[in-house]
Scaffold this motif. Structure first.
Motif, PDB file in Angstrom:
ATOM      1  N   MET A   1       0.839  -1.184   0.000  1.00 45.70           N
ATOM      2  CA  MET A   1       0.000   0.000   0.000  1.00 45.70           C
ATOM      3  C   MET A   1       0.882   1.245   0.000  1.00 45.70           C
ATOM      4  N   THR A   2       0.721   2.075  -0.979  1.00 46.52           N
ATOM      5  CA  THR A   2       1.500   3.311  -1.033  1.00 46.52           C
ATOM      6  C   THR A   2       0.587   4.490  -0.698  1.00 46.52           C
ATOM      7  N   THR A   3       1.180   5.465  -0.084  1.00 45.47           N
ATOM      8  CA  THR A   3       0.432   6.671   0.259  1.00 45.47           C
ATOM      9  C   THR A   3       0.925   7.797  -0.641  1.00 45.47           C
ATOM     10  N   GLU A   4       0.064   8.221  -1.546  1.00 52.83           N
ATOM     11  CA  GLU A   4       0.406   9.334  -2.426  1.00 52.83           C
ATOM     12  C   GLU A   4       0.024  10.630  -1.726  1.00 52.83           C
ATOM     13  N   ILE A   5       0.948  11.533  -1.689  1.00 51.39           N
ATOM     14  CA  ILE A   5       0.660  12.837  -1.080  1.00 51.39           C
ATOM     15  C   ILE A   5       1.252  13.911  -1.974  1.00 51.39           C
ATOM     16  N   ASN A   6       0.498  14.940  -2.174  1.00 55.58           N
ATOM     17  CA  ASN A   6       0.958  16.054  -2.971  1.00 55.58           C
ATOM     18  C   ASN A   6       1.803  16.963  -2.077  1.00 55.58           C
ATOM     19  N   ILE A   7       3.092  17.067  -2.370  1.00 55.63           N
ATOM     20  CA  ILE A   7       3.964  17.939  -1.586  1.00 55.63           C
ATOM     21  C   ILE A   7       3.793  19.356  -2.110  1.00 55.63           C
ATOM     22  N   LEU A   8       3.264  20.208  -1.249  1.00 56.59           N
ATOM     23  CA  LEU A   8       3.062  21.600  -1.625  1.00 56.59           C
ATOM     24  C   LEU A   8       4.387  22.340  -1.577  1.00 56.59           C
ATOM     25  N   SER A   9       4.575  23.224  -2.516  1.00 53.65           N
ATOM     26  CA  SER A   9       5.786  24.045  -2.542  1.00 53.65           C
ATOM     27  C   SER A   9       5.744  25.026  -1.381  1.00 53.65           C
ATOM     28  N   LEU A  10       6.855  25.123  -0.686  1.00 50.19           N
ATOM     29  CA  LEU A  10       6.945  26.048   0.441  1.00 50.19           C
ATOM     30  C   LEU A  10       6.654  27.482  -0.014  1.00 50.19           C
ATOM     31  N   ALA A  11       7.151  27.846  -1.186  1.00 46.43           N
ATOM     32  CA  ALA A  11       6.959  29.205  -1.703  1.00 46.43           C
ATOM     33  C   ALA A  11       5.486  29.520  -1.961  1.00 46.43           C
ATOM     34  N   ASN A  12       4.690  28.500  -2.247  1.00 47.70           N
ATOM     35  CA  ASN A  12       3.274  28.721  -2.558  1.00 47.70           C
ATOM     36  C   ASN A  12       2.366  28.712  -1.339  1.00 47.70           C
ATOM     37  N   LEU A  13       2.890  28.340  -0.188  1.00 52.12           N
ATOM     38  CA  LEU A  13       2.086  28.352   1.027  1.00 52.12           C
ATOM     39  C   LEU A  13       2.061  29.758   1.625  1.00 52.12           C
ATOM     40  N   GLU A  14       0.935  30.101   2.250  1.00 55.44           N
ATOM     41  CA  GLU A  14       0.779  31.411   2.873  1.00 55.44           C
ATOM     42  C   GLU A  14       1.513  31.461   4.212  1.00 55.44           C
ATOM     43  N   TYR A  15       2.096  32.606   4.514  1.00 52.20           N
ATOM     44  CA  TYR A  15       2.660  32.842   5.840  1.00 52.20           C
ATOM     45  C   TYR A  15       1.497  33.044   6.817  1.00 52.20           C
ATOM     46  N   SER A  16       1.593  32.397   7.960  1.00 58.60           N
ATOM     47  CA  SER A  16       0.649  32.656   9.050  1.00 58.60           C
ATOM     48  C   SER A  16       1.450  33.274  10.187  1.00 58.60           C
ATOM     49  N   PRO A  17       0.895  34.281  10.855  1.00 60.18           N
ATOM     50  CA  PRO A  17       1.623  34.831  11.995  1.00 60.18           C
ATOM     51  C   PRO A  17       1.709  33.781  13.100  1.00 60.18           C
ATOM     52  N   TYR A  18       2.847  33.718  13.736  1.00 61.88           N
ATOM     53  CA  TYR A  18       3.051  32.762  14.827  1.00 61.88           C
ATOM     54  C   TYR A  18       2.116  33.105  15.987  1.00 61.88           C
ATOM     55  N   ILE A  19       2.009  34.397  16.279  1.00 56.32           N
ATOM     56  CA  ILE A  19       1.093  34.880  17.310  1.00 56.32           C
ATOM     57  C   ILE A  19       0.124  35.830  16.603  1.00 56.32           C
ATOM     58  N   ASP A  20      -1.170  35.489  16.637  1.00 54.53           N
ATOM     59  CA  ASP A  20      -2.144  36.313  15.909  1.00 54.53           C
ATOM     60  C   ASP A  20      -2.508  37.590  16.667  1.00 54.53           C
ATOM     61  N   GLU A  21      -3.413  38.377  16.082  1.00 54.72           N
ATOM     62  CA  GLU A  21      -3.791  39.668  16.672  1.00 54.72           C
ATOM     63  C   GLU A  21      -4.484  39.514  18.027  1.00 54.72           C
ATOM     64  N   ASN A  22      -4.954  38.313  18.346  1.00 59.01           N
ATOM     65  CA  ASN A  22      -5.581  38.053  19.645  1.00 59.01           C
ATOM     66  C   ASN A  22      -4.585  37.460  20.656  1.00 59.01           C
ATOM     67  N   GLY A  23      -3.319  37.376  20.254  1.00 58.73           N
ATOM     68  CA  GLY A  23      -2.302  36.846  21.152  1.00 58.73           C
ATOM     69  C   GLY A  23      -2.295  35.332  21.258  1.00 58.73           C
ATOM     70  N   GLN A  24      -2.834  34.658  20.247  1.00 61.26           N
ATOM     71  CA  GLN A  24      -2.949  33.204  20.262  1.00 61.26           C
ATOM     72  C   GLN A  24      -2.067  32.579  19.172  1.00 61.26           C
ATOM     73  N   LEU A  25      -1.638  31.350  19.446  1.00 61.39           N
ATOM     74  CA  LEU A  25      -0.954  30.561  18.422  1.00 61.39           C
ATOM     75  C   LEU A  25      -2.018  30.012  17.466  1.00 61.39           C
ATOM     76  N   PRO A  26      -1.614  29.554  16.277  1.00 65.85           N
ATOM     77  CA  PRO A  26      -2.597  29.051  15.297  1.00 65.85           C
ATOM     78  C   PRO A  26      -3.341  27.810  15.816  1.00 65.85           C
ATOM     79  N   GLN A  27      -4.538  28.020  16.350  1.00 70.07           N
ATOM     80  CA  GLN A  27      -5.347  26.945  16.938  1.00 70.07           C
ATOM     81  C   GLN A  27      -5.747  25.881  15.914  1.00 70.07           C
ATOM     82  N   THR A  28      -5.804  26.254  14.645  1.00 75.71           N
ATOM     83  CA  THR A  28      -6.256  25.319  13.613  1.00 75.71           C
ATOM     84  C   THR A  28      -5.342  24.094  13.503  1.00 75.71           C
ATOM     85  N   TYR A  29      -4.135  24.199  14.027  1.00 73.32           N
ATOM     86  CA  TYR A  29      -3.191  23.083  13.907  1.00 73.32           C
ATOM     87  C   TYR A  29      -3.194  22.172  15.127  1.00 73.32           C
TER      88      TYR A  29
END
Length: 181
Positions: A1-29
């Motif tokens: 069984m092989t797992t195919e995964i699309n490796i996204l280019s780092l350059a094409n990913l959006e920057y997320s602030p480490y600490i958001d405007e509410n003083g929180q880390l990215p909760q989505t992760y």
């Protein structure tokens, strides 16, 4: 069984602030499996890593390297696969053109608990090595050094606007180490 995964280019990913405007880390992760790239204030790549819980790893890195954690890019995957995670990590490092210091010479600073012994002041060092001290006295001194360093880290993070509470592992302090619980 092989797992195919699309490796996204780092350059094409959006920057997320480490600490958001509410003083929180990215909760989505929280609870997400994935690969993450950490950037400094100037958006220079500092570290690439992978984790079974990206959010917890980001917290650890922020405490260990608060001056280097300003931006993050993440690719999550549905199922844990070390091979897939390592392939993404390696692809991003290759795309960067050079190995970030956090994955090379400074890797221990990013991946290991903070050792406070090299951070002792001359006065703390003198107290710690005093001939009259037994092991219990040394443990008490090193725990106080840990508390001082912890307070310094938390102050830096508060100045950056962090609102989240971090709890350090009290058992590790006896060994002169700081890490989140």
């Amino acid at each position: 069984m092989t797992t195919e995964i699309n490796i996204l280019s780092l350059a094409n990913l959006e920057y997320s602030p480490y600490i958001d405007e509410n003083g929180q880390l990215p909760q989505t992760y929280q609870g997400q499996i994935g690969v993450y790239a950490i950037f400094d204030q100037a958006k220079m790549l500092q570290f690439v890593g992978y984790s079974r819980d990206v959010y917890l790893s980001l917290k650890q890195h922020l405490v260990r390297q608060p001056q280097e954690c300003y931006w993050v890019k993440v690719q999550t995957i549905a199922r844990p696969s070390r091979t897939v995670l390592e392939n993404i990590e390696n692809a991003w490092i290759a795309e960067n053109g050079s190995v970030p210091l956090g994955n090379a010479d400074h890797q221990e600073r990013w991946t290991q608990p903070i050792n406070v012994k090299p951070l002792m002041t001359d006065e703390e060092e003198e107290k710690y090595h005093h001939p009259a001290n037994d092991e219990l006295a040394q443990i008490k001194i090193i725990k106080n050094v840990c508390r001082r360093v912890e307070a310094e880290i938390l102050l830096v993070l508060k100045e950056r606007g962090l609102q989240e509470q971090f709890r350090f592992n009290p058992k590790l302090k006896e060994e002169g180490l700081l890490d989140l619980k």
